[in-house]
Design an enzyme around this catalytic site. Structure first.
Site, PDB file in Angstrom:
ATOM      1  N   GLN A   1       0.862  -1.198   0.000  1.00  0.00           N
ATOM      2  CA  GLN A   1       0.000   0.000   0.000  1.00  0.00           C
ATOM      3  C   GLN A   1       0.892   1.241   0.000  1.00  0.00           C
ATOM      4  OE1 GLN A   1      -3.539  -0.664   2.932  1.00  0.00           O
ATOM      5  NE2 GLN A   1      -1.785  -1.808   3.715  1.00  0.00           N
ATOM      6  N   ASN A   2       2.188   1.055   0.181  1.00  0.00           N
ATOM      7  CA  ASN A   2       3.115   2.172   0.327  1.00  0.00           C
ATOM      8  C   ASN A   2       3.495   2.741  -1.033  1.00  0.00           C
ATOM      9  OD1 ASN A   2       2.988   1.511   3.008  1.00  0.00           O
ATOM     10  ND2 ASN A   2       4.930   0.398   3.020  1.00  0.00           N
TER      11      ASN A   2
ATOM     12  N   HIS B   1      -1.315   1.420  -4.330  1.00  0.00           N
ATOM     13  CA  HIS B   1      -1.699   2.837  -4.257  1.00  0.00           C
ATOM     14  C   HIS B   1      -0.803   3.721  -5.120  1.00  0.00           C
ATOM     15  CE1 HIS B   1      -3.748   1.970  -0.129  1.00  0.00           C
ATOM     16  NE2 HIS B   1      -4.519   1.667  -1.142  1.00  0.00           N
TER      17      HIS B   1
HETATM   18  N1  APR Z   1       6.883  -2.173  12.261  1.00  0.00           N
HETATM   19  C1  APR Z   1       5.701  -2.730  11.882  1.00  0.00           C
HETATM   20  N2  APR Z   1       4.501  -2.110  11.992  1.00  0.00           N
HETATM   21  C2  APR Z   1       4.510  -0.870  12.536  1.00  0.00           C
HETATM   22  C3  APR Z   1       5.700  -0.214  12.964  1.00  0.00           C
HETATM   23  C4  APR Z   1       6.922  -0.920  12.806  1.00  0.00           C
HETATM   24  N3  APR Z   1       8.092  -0.388  13.189  1.00  0.00           N
HETATM   25  N4  APR Z   1       5.356   1.013  13.460  1.00  0.00           N
HETATM   26  C5  APR Z   1       4.006   1.120  13.329  1.00  0.00           C
HETATM   27  N5  APR Z   1       3.499  -0.008  12.792  1.00  0.00           N
HETATM   28  C6  APR Z   1       2.101  -0.344  12.471  1.00  0.00           C
HETATM   29  C7  APR Z   1       1.067   0.390  13.283  1.00  0.00           C
HETATM   30  O1  APR Z   1       0.806  -0.336  14.496  1.00  0.00           O
HETATM   31  C8  APR Z   1      -0.145   0.335  12.339  1.00  0.00           C
HETATM   32  O2  APR Z   1      -0.863  -0.873  12.510  1.00  0.00           O
HETATM   33  O3  APR Z   1       1.889   0.059  11.131  1.00  0.00           O
HETATM   34  C9  APR Z   1       0.497   0.337  10.947  1.00  0.00           C
HETATM   35  C10 APR Z   1       0.363   1.657  10.219  1.00  0.00           C
HETATM   36  O4  APR Z   1      -1.004   1.837   9.943  1.00  0.00           O
HETATM   37  P1  APR Z   1      -1.469   3.052   9.004  1.00  0.00           P
HETATM   38  O5  APR Z   1      -0.748   4.287   9.371  1.00  0.00           O
HETATM   39  O6  APR Z   1      -2.975   3.039   8.982  1.00  0.00           O
HETATM   40  O7  APR Z   1      -0.911   2.626   7.564  1.00  0.00           O
HETATM   41  P2  APR Z   1      -1.578   1.675   6.495  1.00  0.00           P
HETATM   42  O8  APR Z   1      -2.313   0.557   7.139  1.00  0.00           O
HETATM   43  O9  APR Z   1      -0.528   1.345   5.505  1.00  0.00           O
HETATM   44  O10 APR Z   1      -2.635   2.684   5.794  1.00  0.00           O
HETATM   45  C11 APR Z   1      -3.276   2.214   4.624  1.00  0.00           C
HETATM   46  O11 APR Z   1      -4.180   4.441   4.300  1.00  0.00           O
HETATM   47  O12 APR Z   1      -3.976   6.759   4.119  1.00  0.00           O
HETATM   48  C12 APR Z   1      -4.014   5.567   3.427  1.00  0.00           C
HETATM   49  O13 APR Z   1      -3.056   5.281   1.314  1.00  0.00           O
HETATM   50  C13 APR Z   1      -2.732   5.350   2.674  1.00  0.00           C
HETATM   51  O14 APR Z   1      -1.638   3.281   2.111  1.00  0.00           O
HETATM   52  C14 APR Z   1      -2.219   4.010   3.183  1.00  0.00           C
HETATM   53  C15 APR Z   1      -3.488   3.363   3.684  1.00  0.00           C
END
Ligand code: APR
Length: 253
Positions: free
Chosen positions: A105-106, A123
């Site tokens: 998703q990154n 994305h």
């Molecule tokens: N290692 C692993 N996981 C981690 C770490 C780490 N060091 N630090 C934080 N996390 C976890 C958090 O606990 C959380 O569950 O990573 C997750 C980040 O969640 P989000 O910020 O919601 O990111 P994501 O799930 O990728 O969001 C999905 O939302 O805004 C949109 O398009 C954007 O691709 C993104 C989508």
């Protein structure tokens, strides 16, 4: 004291060693140790910036303002981020084990920078710019982000980063390939995602429905942990993936 993480690491190692088709599904959490903040949770990007900058209408009506925030978040922050141990561990797993693809998703390009070959960018990718008028594509290095909003040198149209804004459709190829992975995988690695954004969050559920063993890596429990996860490796992606690599590849070396 028996360490639950150690027990689960052994279970995950066995599942991976016996897997025929491993798929990894990554979210912002895998890049946190590269210095890129996640979107949600403590210090998340969406706690500091208004998501309206990634809404298409706002972007077209206020291109300069939108671009100023987009540049700060995605080019100043992301700009010099480097792949971390978790990205490299997945690249090694693609070479040495049966990791067939990464669905991410990154938009930070770090899986490619770590050497992974098969990456489906659900994305899009912030290192590419697109003309909103003639669809001409540019590498971000070709664009002077000191002059905002950036314009197309062919037609003068407004340039947009080639990642999806809220409300935009998922790139078709990535969508098709990602859901195909969910049909094939017998082990599905879920790394660093809250699982709150659709349609991405449906992919791990589909994999589970098709019988994949779900291995989740996250310092926190998520909606997946309570629902579909079979093996929960609580911890930071860089640390856990390093431990997993040691267990996997000490058996081979
Ligand atoms: N290692 C692993 N996981 C981690 C770490 C780490 N060091 N630090 C934080 N996390 C976890 C958090 O606990 C959380 O569950 O990573 C997750 C980040 O969640 P989000 O910020 O919601 O990111 P994501 O799930 O990728 O969001 C999905 O939302 O805004 C949109 O398009 C954007 O691709 C993104 C989508």
């Amino acid at each position: 004291m028996i360490d639950l993480l150690e027990i689960n690491l052994k279970k995950a190692t066995n599942a991976i060693l016996n897997a025929k088709h491993i798929t990894a599904f990554t979210g912002a959490g895998i890049s946190v140790e590269s210095g890129i903040p996640s979107y949600r949770g403590k210090d998340g990007l969406w706690t500091k910036y208004d998501t309206k900058v990634l809404e298409l209408n706002y972007f077209h009506e206020n291109p300069k303002e939108a671009w100023e925030t987009i540049r700060k978040i995605f080019y100043e922050y992301f700009g010099n981020a480097k792949a971390n141990a978790a990205h490299f561990a997945l690249a090694k797993m693609e070479k040495e084990s049966n990791l067939k693809a990464i669905i991410t998703q990154n938009i930070d390009n770090l899986h490619y920078e770590a050497g992974s070959k098969t990456v489906f960018e659900f994305h899009g990718n912030s290192k590419v710019m697109l003309c909103t008028k003639c669809a001409k594509k540019y590498k971000v290095e070709q664009i002077d982000l000191n002059k905002l909003p950036p314009k197309c040198d062919s037609c003068g149209g407004l340039l947009k980063p080639d990642f999806i804004f809220f409300g935009e459709g998922i790139p078709q190829e990535a969508y098709k390939n990602s859901f195909a992975e969910a049909e094939e995988a017998d082990v599905f690695l879920l790394i660093g995602t809250t699982g709150l954004v659709q349609p991405a969050a449906s992919i791990p559920v589909k994999a589970k429905q098709n019988g994949a063993v779900i291995v989740e890596i996250n310092p926190e429990r998520t909606v997946f942990t309570e629902g579909i996860t079979d093996i929960f490796l609580r911890g930071k992606a860089g640390e856990v993936m390093t431990k997993l690599s040691e267990l996997l590849y000490q058996n081979f070396s």
